[in-house]
Design an enzyme around this catalytic site. Structure first.
Site, PDB file in Angstrom:
ATOM      1  N   HIS A 257      62.397  20.597 -30.379  1.00 58.00           N
ATOM      2  CA  HIS A 257      61.540  19.713 -29.587  1.00 58.00           C
ATOM      3  C   HIS A 257      60.363  19.270 -30.450  1.00 58.00           C
ATOM      4  O   HIS A 257      59.866  20.061 -31.251  1.00 58.00           O
ATOM      5  CB  HIS A 257      61.028  20.450 -28.342  1.00 58.00           C
ATOM      6  N   ASP A 313      67.174  20.528 -22.009  1.00 58.59           N
ATOM      7  CA  ASP A 313      68.488  19.882 -21.956  1.00 58.59           C
ATOM      8  C   ASP A 313      69.638  20.813 -22.331  1.00 58.59           C
ATOM      9  O   ASP A 313      70.804  20.464 -22.153  1.00 58.59           O
ATOM     10  CB  ASP A 313      68.517  18.662 -22.884  1.00 58.59           C
TER      11      ASP A 313
HETATM   12  N1  ACO Z   1      69.817  21.690 -34.696  1.00 58.52           N
HETATM   13  C1  ACO Z   1      69.755  21.942 -36.030  1.00 58.52           C
HETATM   14  N2  ACO Z   1      68.724  21.571 -36.797  1.00 58.52           N
HETATM   15  C2  ACO Z   1      67.723  20.927 -36.217  1.00 58.52           C
HETATM   16  C3  ACO Z   1      67.701  20.651 -34.836  1.00 58.52           C
HETATM   17  C4  ACO Z   1      68.804  21.075 -34.087  1.00 58.52           C
HETATM   18  N3  ACO Z   1      68.864  20.820 -32.776  1.00 58.52           N
HETATM   19  N4  ACO Z   1      66.568  20.003 -34.522  1.00 58.52           N
HETATM   20  C5  ACO Z   1      65.875  19.867 -35.658  1.00 58.52           C
HETATM   21  N5  ACO Z   1      66.583  20.421 -36.690  1.00 58.52           N
HETATM   22  C6  ACO Z   1      66.159  20.491 -38.066  1.00 58.52           C
HETATM   23  C7  ACO Z   1      66.314  19.117 -38.722  1.00 58.52           C
HETATM   24  O1  ACO Z   1      67.592  18.969 -39.293  1.00 58.52           O
HETATM   25  C8  ACO Z   1      65.211  19.138 -39.732  1.00 58.52           C
HETATM   26  O2  ACO Z   1      65.659  19.903 -40.836  1.00 58.52           O
HETATM   27  P1  ACO Z   1      65.225  19.518 -42.332  1.00 58.52           P
HETATM   28  O3  ACO Z   1      63.742  19.698 -42.360  1.00 58.52           O
HETATM   29  O4  ACO Z   1      65.988  20.484 -43.164  1.00 58.52           O
HETATM   30  O5  ACO Z   1      65.654  18.088 -42.515  1.00 58.52           O
HETATM   31  C9  ACO Z   1      64.091  19.933 -39.058  1.00 58.52           C
HETATM   32  O6  ACO Z   1      64.761  20.776 -38.101  1.00 58.52           O
HETATM   33  C10 ACO Z   1      63.071  19.047 -38.358  1.00 58.52           C
HETATM   34  O7  ACO Z   1      63.763  18.089 -37.552  1.00 58.52           O
HETATM   35  P2  ACO Z   1      63.075  16.755 -37.012  1.00 58.52           P
HETATM   36  O8  ACO Z   1      64.116  15.886 -36.426  1.00 58.52           O
HETATM   37  O9  ACO Z   1      62.189  16.163 -38.052  1.00 58.52           O
HETATM   38  O10 ACO Z   1      62.124  17.367 -35.914  1.00 58.52           O
HETATM   39  P3  ACO Z   1      61.549  16.638 -34.661  1.00 58.52           P
HETATM   40  O11 ACO Z   1      60.434  17.459 -34.167  1.00 58.52           O
HETATM   41  O12 ACO Z   1      61.291  15.214 -34.908  1.00 58.52           O
HETATM   42  O13 ACO Z   1      62.836  16.718 -33.698  1.00 58.52           O
HETATM   43  C11 ACO Z   1      64.227  16.669 -31.868  1.00 58.52           C
HETATM   44  C12 ACO Z   1      62.814  16.978 -32.394  1.00 58.52           C
HETATM   45  C13 ACO Z   1      64.512  15.166 -32.028  1.00 58.52           C
HETATM   46  C14 ACO Z   1      64.263  17.033 -30.391  1.00 58.52           C
HETATM   47  C15 ACO Z   1      65.256  17.499 -32.649  1.00 58.52           C
HETATM   48  O14 ACO Z   1      64.953  18.868 -32.571  1.00 58.52           O
HETATM   49  C16 ACO Z   1      66.702  17.229 -32.198  1.00 58.52           C
HETATM   50  O15 ACO Z   1      67.317  16.254 -32.626  1.00 58.52           O
HETATM   51  N6  ACO Z   1      67.246  18.095 -31.284  1.00 58.52           N
HETATM   52  C17 ACO Z   1      68.564  17.897 -30.752  1.00 58.52           C
HETATM   53  C18 ACO Z   1      68.498  16.842 -29.641  1.00 58.52           C
HETATM   54  C19 ACO Z   1      67.802  17.369 -28.400  1.00 58.52           C
HETATM   55  O16 ACO Z   1      68.073  18.464 -27.936  1.00 58.52           O
HETATM   56  N7  ACO Z   1      66.892  16.545 -27.837  1.00 58.52           N
HETATM   57  C20 ACO Z   1      66.210  16.883 -26.602  1.00 58.52           C
HETATM   58  C21 ACO Z   1      64.722  16.939 -26.785  1.00 58.52           C
HETATM   59  S1  ACO Z   1      63.962  17.535 -25.289  1.00 58.52           S
HETATM   60  C22 ACO Z   1      63.938  16.236 -24.203  1.00 58.52           C
HETATM   61  O17 ACO Z   1      63.985  15.085 -24.594  1.00 58.52           O
HETATM   62  C23 ACO Z   1      63.841  16.531 -22.758  1.00 58.52           C
END
Ligand code: ACO
Length: 378
Positions: A257, A313
């Protein structure tokens, strides 16, 4: 580049407005609406009462709540014209677009400024009835009359299943609606407020909110989490699936998140609901739950050191399935709940409205380029 000219990409870390609606305590993993712990609200309150809280900034006295409920219920039934609008849109678009089309039609006669609270209540009351009938039409069925006495949650389940819902199903959906009602200024709420800041109307702001929530980076993760559980198929396959997924640099849906770097408080609450749902519904719901529990454990082992934990989620797909909501409609249920959050922000913003008009840093060609007629450009 001077500090004042720095672009804050994605508006990350930028405060765009003041609001008394919601506090996200990321340090302790808590969420409050107008000072009330959302977990306590989910446990003890109703979506209708939380709607009053968000729209009015305080909990109602009994007589105020009764008047509010009467008004809300009187708006839950769709007029024949509204039913035709729903049928028209549902046959031509997806569920989020059909919801947006409904509010688009509602905004055709710009409401008077003094009526905005009336329109806000109407917008909240109609959302579940529109979605329930949209699901019916998209399955090839006719719209039916709402049952306002079932409440917004119960009525939505009734419209989807054509049956009076079980009490536990109503409680589950009501809790989910409460937990999704408000969350500060994510993209959809910010979009709604931008629209409102031009002194456009409540319905148009909701259209912006819906179309912004629709994107997979915002509202679509619950569905993705559901299909991920389906793809795993069996709890014994969780570990090998996870190894493969992480090796392929794919994400675990329902994990991580932007704001919470610890367990999302809403996820904690919905996890307990999912456990009950699995017990009560059994069958497929139980299998989904068992896969989710094992995946949560395995993924926390691998990802928690990077601040990645389940978000709301991750668990909602299990509860939605127990209630009878088909997977293509999870985002739209989230939207039904969030209508009140968008509208509450709009009404709050209008108390001290300022047109939202940020700046951009120009990076194009030097000004003064010579215009060459198209015939001479080769
Ligand atoms: N699984 C594995 N790795 C992950 C995940 C995940 N779910 N989420 C983030 N990471 C990793 C990324 O690959 C990244 O790794 P890196 O630094 O080696 O490249 C690092 O963690 C940071 O990721 P970002 O996308 O930059 O982090 P951000 O804070 O922008 O992302 C997000 C938040 C978009 C929710 C992300 O965690 C994600 O895509 N999760 C899966 C989708 C999801 O569950 N969304 C629901 C959000 S809650 C809601 O909307 C109600």
């Amino acid at each position: 580049m001077e500090a004042a000219q720095r672009v804050h990409k994605g508006l990350e870390g930028v405060y765009v407005l003041e609001s008394s609606l919601c506090l996200i305590d990321t340090e302790h993993g808590k969420l409050y609406y107008v000072g009330y712990d959302v977990e306590e609200l989910a446990e003890k309150s109703s979506y209708e009462e939380v709607s009053y809280l968000l729209l009015n900034g305080r909990l109602p006295r009994r007589s105020e709540f009764e008047a509010f409920l009467t008004k809300l219920r009187s708006e839950m039934e769709l007029t024949p014209e509204e039913k035709r609008d729903v049928q028209y849109a549902a046959k031509r678009t997806g569920p989020m677009d059909a919801l947006a089309a409904f509010y688009l039609f509602a905004s055709k006669d710009p409401p008077q400024a003094k009526d905005q609270m009336e329109h806000a209540i109407k917008a909240v009351a109609k959302a579940g009835s529109v979605l329930g009938n949209t699901i019916r039409v998209q399955r090839g069925e006719e719209p039916i009359e709402s049952q306002p006495e079932l409440g917004i949650a119960g009525n939505l389940i009734y419209l989807v299943t054509s049956k009076r819902p079980e009490q536990y199903q109503v409680e589950f959906l009501d809790d989910i609606l409460i937990l999704h009602a408000e969350h500060g200024v994510p993209a959809s709420t910010f979009g709604a407020v931008v629209t409102a800041s031009t002194l456009s109307d409540v319905y148009s702001s909701i259209v912006t909110g819906l179309m912004t929530l629709k994107g997979p980076l915002h509202g679509g993760a619950a569905e993705a989490a559901y299909y991920q559980f389906v793809e795993i198929g069996d709890p014994d396959r969780v570990e090998s699936w996870l190894e493969r997924t992480l090796a392929e640099k794919r994400r675990v849906m329902g994990f991580g998140h932007r704001v919470y770097k610890i367990y999302d408080p809403r996820a904690k609450y919905v996890k307990a609901m999912a456990a009950r749902a699995a017990e009560l519904a059994g069958g497929r719901v139980k299998t989904l739950y068992e896969i989710a529990v094992r995946l949560e454990q395995a993924a926390i082992e691998k990802l928690s050191s990077r601040g990645l934990f389940p978000n709301v989620d991750f668990w909602t797909p299990i509860v939605y399935t127990a209630i009878g909501i088909p997977p293509g409609y999870f985002t739209a249920v989230f939207a039904v709940s969030r209508v009140v959050g968008w509208v509450a922000h709009v009404l709050e913003y209008w108390k001290d409205n300022r047109l939202i008009r940020p700046l951009h840093l120009y990076t194009g060609p030097e000004p003064g380029q010579r215009y060459v007629p198209i015939e001479a450009r080769g």
